[in-house]
Design a protein around this motif. Structure first.
Motif, PDB file in Angstrom:
ATOM      1  N   PHE A   1       0.581  -1.193  -0.084  1.00  0.00           N
ATOM      2  CA  PHE A   1      -0.091   0.052   0.036  1.00  0.00           C
ATOM      3  C   PHE A   1       1.077   1.250   0.059  1.00  0.00           C
ATOM      4  N   ASP A   2       0.367   2.370  -0.582  1.00  0.00           N
ATOM      5  CA  ASP A   2       1.009   3.637  -0.733  1.00  0.00           C
ATOM      6  C   ASP A   2      -0.045   4.390  -0.212  1.00  0.00           C
ATOM      7  N   VAL A   3      -0.073   4.994   0.960  1.00  0.00           N
ATOM      8  CA  VAL A   3      -1.036   5.714   1.802  1.00  0.00           C
ATOM      9  C   VAL A   3      -0.654   7.130   1.184  1.00  0.00           C
ATOM     10  N   LYS A   4      -1.725   7.793   0.651  1.00  0.00           N
ATOM     11  CA  LYS A   4      -1.657   8.908   0.095  1.00  0.00           C
ATOM     12  C   LYS A   4      -2.269  10.096   1.159  1.00  0.00           C
ATOM     13  N   SER A   5      -3.326   9.818   1.829  1.00  0.00           N
ATOM     14  CA  SER A   5      -4.077  10.680   2.743  1.00  0.00           C
ATOM     15  C   SER A   5      -4.672   9.773   4.023  1.00  0.00           C
ATOM     16  N   ILE A   6      -4.926  10.651   5.089  1.00  0.00           N
ATOM     17  CA  ILE A   6      -5.412   9.762   6.371  1.00  0.00           C
ATOM     18  C   ILE A   6      -6.757  10.731   6.472  1.00  0.00           C
TER      19      ILE A   6
ATOM     20  N   GLY B   1       6.036   8.374   8.230  1.00  0.00           N
ATOM     21  CA  GLY B   1       5.642   7.746   6.928  1.00  0.00           C
ATOM     22  C   GLY B   1       6.172   8.405   5.981  1.00  0.00           C
ATOM     23  N   ASN B   2       5.219   7.829   4.862  1.00  0.00           N
ATOM     24  CA  ASN B   2       5.498   8.232   3.393  1.00  0.00           C
ATOM     25  C   ASN B   2       4.915   9.826   3.338  1.00  0.00           C
ATOM     26  N   ASN B   3       5.200  10.293   2.212  1.00  0.00           N
ATOM     27  CA  ASN B   3       4.659  11.798   1.993  1.00  0.00           C
ATOM     28  C   ASN B   3       3.227  11.854   1.784  1.00  0.00           C
ATOM     29  N   TYR B   4       2.411  11.988   2.889  1.00  0.00           N
ATOM     30  CA  TYR B   4       1.097  11.899   2.998  1.00  0.00           C
ATOM     31  C   TYR B   4       0.214  13.000   3.303  1.00  0.00           C
ATOM     32  N   THR B   5      -0.973  13.283   3.388  1.00  0.00           N
ATOM     33  CA  THR B   5      -1.512  14.530   3.892  1.00  0.00           C
ATOM     34  C   THR B   5      -2.678  13.844   5.001  1.00  0.00           C
ATOM     35  N   VAL B   6      -3.194  14.763   5.785  1.00  0.00           N
ATOM     36  CA  VAL B   6      -4.247  14.562   6.809  1.00  0.00           C
ATOM     37  C   VAL B   6      -5.397  15.389   6.774  1.00  0.00           C
ATOM     38  N   GLY B   7      -6.451  14.980   6.610  1.00  0.00           N
ATOM     39  CA  GLY B   7      -7.702  15.799   6.764  1.00  0.00           C
ATOM     40  C   GLY B   7      -8.124  16.023   8.155  1.00  0.00           C
ATOM     41  N   ALA B   8      -9.035  16.944   8.526  1.00  0.00           N
ATOM     42  CA  ALA B   8      -9.484  17.556   9.926  1.00  0.00           C
ATOM     43  C   ALA B   8     -10.372  16.695  10.387  1.00  0.00           C
ATOM     44  N   GLY B   9     -10.900  15.764   9.802  1.00  0.00           N
ATOM     45  CA  GLY B   9     -11.712  14.640  10.678  1.00  0.00           C
ATOM     46  C   GLY B   9     -13.336  15.412  10.529  1.00  0.00           C
ATOM     47  N   PHE B  10     -14.270  14.328  10.825  1.00  0.00           N
ATOM     48  CA  PHE B  10     -15.590  14.625  10.645  1.00  0.00           C
ATOM     49  C   PHE B  10     -16.591  13.732  11.893  1.00  0.00           C
TER      50      PHE B  10
ATOM     51  N   ALA C   1     -13.570   9.605   3.134  1.00  0.00           N
ATOM     52  CA  ALA C   1     -12.444   9.584   2.278  1.00  0.00           C
ATOM     53  C   ALA C   1     -12.865  10.631   1.059  1.00  0.00           C
ATOM     54  N   ILE C   2     -14.447  10.286   0.875  1.00  0.00           N
ATOM     55  CA  ILE C   2     -14.872  11.181  -0.387  1.00  0.00           C
ATOM     56  C   ILE C   2     -14.624  12.774  -0.242  1.00  0.00           C
ATOM     57  N   ALA C   3     -14.625  13.000   0.856  1.00  0.00           N
ATOM     58  CA  ALA C   3     -14.532  14.530   1.411  1.00  0.00           C
ATOM     59  C   ALA C   3     -13.225  14.986   0.777  1.00  0.00           C
ATOM     60  N   ILE C   4     -12.031  14.343   1.015  1.00  0.00           N
ATOM     61  CA  ILE C   4     -10.736  14.564   0.502  1.00  0.00           C
ATOM     62  C   ILE C   4     -10.210  14.013  -0.633  1.00  0.00           C
ATOM     63  N   HIS C   5     -11.203  13.726  -1.709  1.00  0.00           N
ATOM     64  CA  HIS C   5     -11.041  12.695  -2.679  1.00  0.00           C
ATOM     65  C   HIS C   5      -9.723  13.240  -3.626  1.00  0.00           C
ATOM     66  N   LYS C   6      -9.697  14.668  -3.793  1.00  0.00           N
ATOM     67  CA  LYS C   6      -8.740  15.285  -4.467  1.00  0.00           C
ATOM     68  C   LYS C   6      -7.245  15.207  -4.031  1.00  0.00           C
ATOM     69  N   SER C   7      -7.400  15.027  -2.894  1.00  0.00           N
ATOM     70  CA  SER C   7      -5.987  14.859  -2.165  1.00  0.00           C
ATOM     71  C   SER C   7      -5.141  13.541  -2.294  1.00  0.00           C
ATOM     72  N   TRP C   8      -6.153  12.529  -2.819  1.00  0.00           N
ATOM     73  CA  TRP C   8      -5.280  11.264  -2.996  1.00  0.00           C
ATOM     74  C   TRP C   8      -5.724  10.626  -3.876  1.00  0.00           C
TER      75      TRP C   8
END
Length: 467
Positions: free
Chosen positions: A74-79, A226-235, A437-444
């Protein structure tokens, strides 16, 4: 670190409920490619009341991420994060929690509650402005108010009060933010008429303890290794579960999310809450785009569970046998011919429970008839609850997800109760996590949004579905 060119690009979503804490990895087609689940024993706060074990949760998230980052597949792009609401974590300048994660069911002091509402316009006026029924600790803003008045020395040390989704995001990003879906959910914090914090928040010195609000599709760099990934603010989880439907359907709809609570969510109803609606457990959420969602709640899943136990005990049957009872329209016809009362009369006006609890099972011929009567009574109450957020809108579809979407008796009777509306059972694996996941679709995700995330089954009045 050597990257595996064959690694699948994924988003990691932590879906944290009161009981189960889950981690999902979704590929670019929103298919689950990895899943991990954990449960923790509750701990106690200083009053001996049960509360979340915050340290166990923190360590579990770190351990889960380390495991995923070590996996070459796996290559984690966002969390991102979706958690239950109405719960604050109070952190100091160094990001350390200053207090337990208090349970939102914790009793609230009556004298403090009375003072609050007396100071800020009275229960009815205040509830209307904030779209928040009077719920004590379930109004998370009241937890902050209590903290200030009962623990002023610790209150002074608070750098930020973060709702649980934003605290978990902070653990990975090192950045403290607030999110509109958490703020706008029966918190007593948000003035829906002015679209900003209610004046009490400033007057009580609470504003300084609240982190800046960021758009729900925001992502930030991570500080956790970790790898070069981004983080959402949460829901907030209820708002996250609505996102796949908002993305997939443009025509007005209601989402009936069923579980312990059956929550009717109408994103196409912006009318102010009435006093009657507030008394009957209606409220407003703010969805991820900042628009209000009118909602009504019914404790139907809990009642179903309790009454099925009563039926099984009375008839000497197994509870499991009621998980897939086929729909028999003749039974319903017989039951309805014996009473001519309206749905509103049968359900009552308080919407606390259906009429079934008062029924004498010794007068009902069989367990199957009794079970049909139970669902019929629940639908009567559900009709009144859903109608509260449906009336006056152009909604033509009701989507039902969760446990009752698989109950063919419930679904057929709901279709009968709303003959002018199309009723669908919606099937989607992990709607809450997918929404985050959908909310930050463009980031990953490099692919367009898929159009087959939600599976639908139509329930027609003319062709009863038997299973």
């Amino acid at each position: 670190m050597t990257l595996n060119r064959d690694a699948i690009p994924v988003v990691a979503v932590f879906d944290v409920g009161k009981t189960n804490k889950k981690l999902f990895l979704f590929d670019e087609n929103y298919k689950i490619v990895f899943e991990r689940s954990a449960r923790f024993t509750e701990t106690e706060d200083e009053d001996g009341d049960p509360c979340e074990n915050l340290e166990s949760l923190r360590l579990s998230i770190f351990d889960s991420l380390r495991e995923v980052f070590k996996n070459p597949a796996f290559d984690v792009k966002s969390i991102n994060f979706a958690t239950y609401g109405a719960s604050f974590v109070y952190i100091d300048e160094d990001g350390r929690p200053l207090a337990p994660l208090y349970n939102y069911l914790k009793d609230y002091p009556e004298d403090l509650k009375a003072k609050f509402y007396a100071d800020y316009g009275g229960e009815e006026v205040f509830s209307n402005l904030t779209a928040s029924p009077v719920l004590g600790s379930l109004n998370s803003g009241m937890q902050l108010y209590r903290f200030k008045h009962e623990k002023p020395e610790i209150f002074k040390k608070i750098k930020y009060a973060l709702h649980l989704p934003q605290y978990l995001s902070y653990l990975i990003s090192g950045e403290a933010y607030s999110d509109i879906t958490s703020i706008g959910c029966h918190t007593n914090l948000w003035d829906f008429t002015k679209n900003t914090y209610h004046e009490w928040v400033e007057k009580e010195g609470i504003t300084a303890k609240l982190a800046p609000i960021v758009p729900s599709d925001s992502v930030m760099p991570a500080v956790f290794p970790g790898n070069n990934y981004t983080v959402g603010a949460g829901f907030h989880d209820s708002s996250a579960a609505l996102i796949p439907y908002l993305v997939s359907f443009s025509e007005p709809f209601i989402l009936l999310s069923t579980g312990t609570w059956c929550i009717s969510l109408n994103p196409f109803n912006a009318s102010p809450l009435t006093a009657e609606e507030l008394q009957n457990d209606c409220l407003c959420y703010l969805q991820y785009q900042g628009k209000p969602v009118k909602a009504s709640r019914l404790f139907a899943g809990y009642e179903h569970e309790q009454q099925v136990k009563r039926i099984a005990e009375h008839y000497g049957t197994d509870i499991i046998s009621y998980r897939a009872v086929p729909y028999d329209p003749k039974i319903i016809e017989t039951l309805e011919s014996s009473t001519k009362t309206t749905k509103e009369q049968k359900a009552g006006k308080t919407l606390k429970e259906s009429a079934f609890g008062d029924r004498d099972l010794s007068k009902i011929d069989s367990d199957i008839v009794a079970y049909h009567q139970l669902i019929l009574d629940l639908i009567d109450a559900q009709y009144v609850s859903t109608q509260m957020v449906l009336k006056g809108t152009k909604v033509k579809r009701i989507f039902v997800d969760g446990g009752f979407s698989k109950n063919v008796i419930f679904m057929n009777l709901l279709a009968r109760a709303f003959p002018k509306v199309e009723v669908f059972a919606a099937h989607m694996a992990q709607a809450t996590a997918i929404g985050a996941a959908i909310a930050i679709h463009k980031s990953w995700n490099t692919k367009p949004m898929p159009n087959d995330i939600i599976g639908l089954k139509y329930y027609s009045l003319l062709q009863p579905q038997k299973g």
